[in-house]
Enzyme design. Structure first.
Site, PDB file in Angstrom:
ATOM      1  CB  THR A  67      11.986  68.965 145.752  1.00 33.54           C
ATOM      2  OG1 THR A  67      11.394  70.105 146.375  1.00 33.54           O
ATOM      3  CG2 THR A  67      11.160  68.589 144.525  1.00 33.54           C
ATOM      4  N   GLY A  68      11.732  65.693 145.679  1.00 38.11           N
ATOM      5  CA  GLY A  68      12.202  64.501 144.963  1.00 38.11           C
ATOM      6  C   GLY A  68      11.670  63.237 145.616  1.00 38.11           C
ATOM      7  CB  SER A  69      11.786  59.703 144.565  1.00 34.86           C
ATOM      8  OG  SER A  69      13.181  59.586 144.378  1.00 34.86           O
ATOM      9  CB  THR A  70      15.275  60.600 148.664  1.00 38.47           C
ATOM     10  OG1 THR A  70      15.815  60.022 147.482  1.00 38.47           O
ATOM     11  CG2 THR A  70      15.844  59.900 149.875  1.00 38.47           C
TER      12      THR A  70
ATOM     13  CG  ASP B  54      16.341  68.264 149.063  1.00 39.70           C
ATOM     14  OD1 ASP B  54      15.692  67.313 148.601  1.00 39.70           O
ATOM     15  OD2 ASP B  54      16.508  69.339 148.435  1.00 39.70           O
TER      16      ASP B  54
ATOM     17  N   GLY C  71      17.847  67.683 139.769  1.00 40.94           N
ATOM     18  CA  GLY C  71      17.272  66.722 138.833  1.00 40.94           C
ATOM     19  C   GLY C  71      15.762  66.906 138.708  1.00 40.94           C
ATOM     20  N   GLY C  72      15.148  67.369 139.785  1.00 38.93           N
ATOM     21  CA  GLY C  72      13.712  67.620 139.776  1.00 38.93           C
ATOM     22  C   GLY C  72      13.370  69.082 139.509  1.00 38.93           C
TER      23      GLY C  72
ATOM     24  CD  GLU D 258      15.963  70.845 145.471  1.00 35.68           C
ATOM     25  OE1 GLU D 258      17.049  70.932 144.868  1.00 35.68           O
ATOM     26  OE2 GLU D 258      15.203  69.880 145.360  1.00 35.68           O
TER      27      GLU D 258
ATOM     28  CE  LYS E 237      20.191  59.473 143.602  1.00 31.66           C
ATOM     29  NZ  LYS E 237      19.251  60.181 144.420  1.00 31.66           N
TER      30      LYS E 237
HETATM   31  C1  5RP Z   1      15.237  67.961 143.033  1.00 36.11           C
HETATM   32  C2  5RP Z   1      16.480  67.478 143.676  1.00 36.11           C
HETATM   33  C3  5RP Z   1      16.452  66.130 144.302  1.00 36.11           C
HETATM   34  O1  5RP Z   1      16.901  66.216 145.606  1.00 36.11           O
HETATM   35  C4  5RP Z   1      17.354  65.212 143.523  1.00 36.11           C
HETATM   36  O2  5RP Z   1      16.978  65.257 142.150  1.00 36.11           O
HETATM   37  C5  5RP Z   1      17.298  63.785 144.039  1.00 36.11           C
HETATM   38  O3  5RP Z   1      16.049  63.238 143.746  1.00 36.11           O
HETATM   39  P1  5RP Z   1      15.626  61.786 144.152  1.00 36.11           P
HETATM   40  O4  5RP Z   1      15.511  61.760 145.635  1.00 36.11           O
HETATM   41  O5  5RP Z   1      14.306  61.581 143.440  1.00 36.11           O
HETATM   42  O6  5RP Z   1      16.672  60.817 143.646  1.00 36.11           O
HETATM   43  O7  5RP Z   1      17.493  68.122 143.714  1.00 36.11           O
HETATM   44  O8  5RP Z   1      15.443  69.191 142.384  1.00 36.11           O
END
Ligand code: 5RP
Length: 224
Positions: A32-35, A85, A100-101, A107, A125
């Site tokens: 989950t998340g933008s990546t 992820d 963060g999401g 997850e 990161k």
């Molecule tokens: C969501 C997560 C995401 O993997 C983490 O927040 C990284 O997000 P992004 O790829 O948007 O930087 O743990 O719960």
């Protein structure tokens, strides 16, 4: 390259990492998340080369389904060969802070069922010590104040993430000012607090492979 371009580069690298191993009956674990979203978008054109996916959030499940990728319940799948992820922070042992999401619990569950965890992250990161990013803790709503007091006793500054309800109907507390010397021990310690569903330390089950997006290309760091 900006951060979005670095995320796109690691999403491309993750496709290269798994592409040759996809089979007609492969079910992938998806984060989950933008990546992770960039990775999902790149999976679309490959959808006829594998069976489907298990998603770690409702948002990722929706994105997968929109691309024509079948989403399975984890209970009907068992194990997945790969879980792909992002992370909010990752250290040299491939321990991570995630959540963060607010999707940390699902997850962690999908990661637990994965043979290989492939973490995809831009270079910002990668840290020597986890903790600059506030550590998320998912809590049962009625336990929020109790858990917050216990987190203060551990040295954190807990802040309730206002307005956020997880896919599991719970709430999130973020732990600020909380540098983590021993991620494996702290993950277990926080999870032992009554009312905690799970915390965002992924140390007992960290990543197996990190694809790290840097100015000079994607670095592959593997523990095994
Ligand atoms: C969501 C997560 C995401 O993997 C983490 O927040 C990284 O997000 P992004 O790829 O948007 O930087 O743990 O719960």
């Amino acid at each position: 390259m900006n951060q979005d371009e670095l995320k796109a580069a690691v999403a491309d690298a993750a496709i290269e990492e798994i592409k040759s191993q996809l089979e007609k009956d492969t079910i992938l674990g998806i984060g989950t998340g933008s990546t992770a979203n960039l990775f999902i978008d790149r999976l679309g054109p490959l959808r006829h080369h594998f069976k489907g996916a298990v998603a770690s959030s409702k948002a990722s499940a929706e994105r997968l389904e929109k691309l024509g990728i079948e989403v399975f319940e984890l209970n009907s799948v068992g194990t997945v060969p790969f879980y792909i992820d992002g992370a909010d922070e990752v250290n040299t042992h491939l321990h991570m802070i995630k959540g963060g999401g607010a999707a940390l619990t699902r997850e962690k569950i999908v990661a637990a069922c994965a043979e290989r965890f492939i973490c995809i992250a831009d270079g910002s990161k990668y840290v020597p010590q986890l903790g600059h990013f506030p550590l998320p803790v998912e809590v049962i709503p009625m336990a929020r104040s109790y858990v917050a007091r216990e987190l203060v006793a551990l040295g954190a500054e807990p802040v309730y993430r206002q307005g956020v309800v997880t896919d599991n109907g719970n709430q999130i507390i973020d732990c600020y000012e909380f540098m983590i010397a021993d991620p494996v021990a702290m993950e277990a310690r926080i999870n032992a607090i009554v009312g905690v569903v799970t915390n965002g330390l992924f140390a007992a089950r960290g990543a197996d492979v990190l694809l790290l997006g840097k100015e000079d290309g994607v670095e592959r760091i593997a523990l095994k």
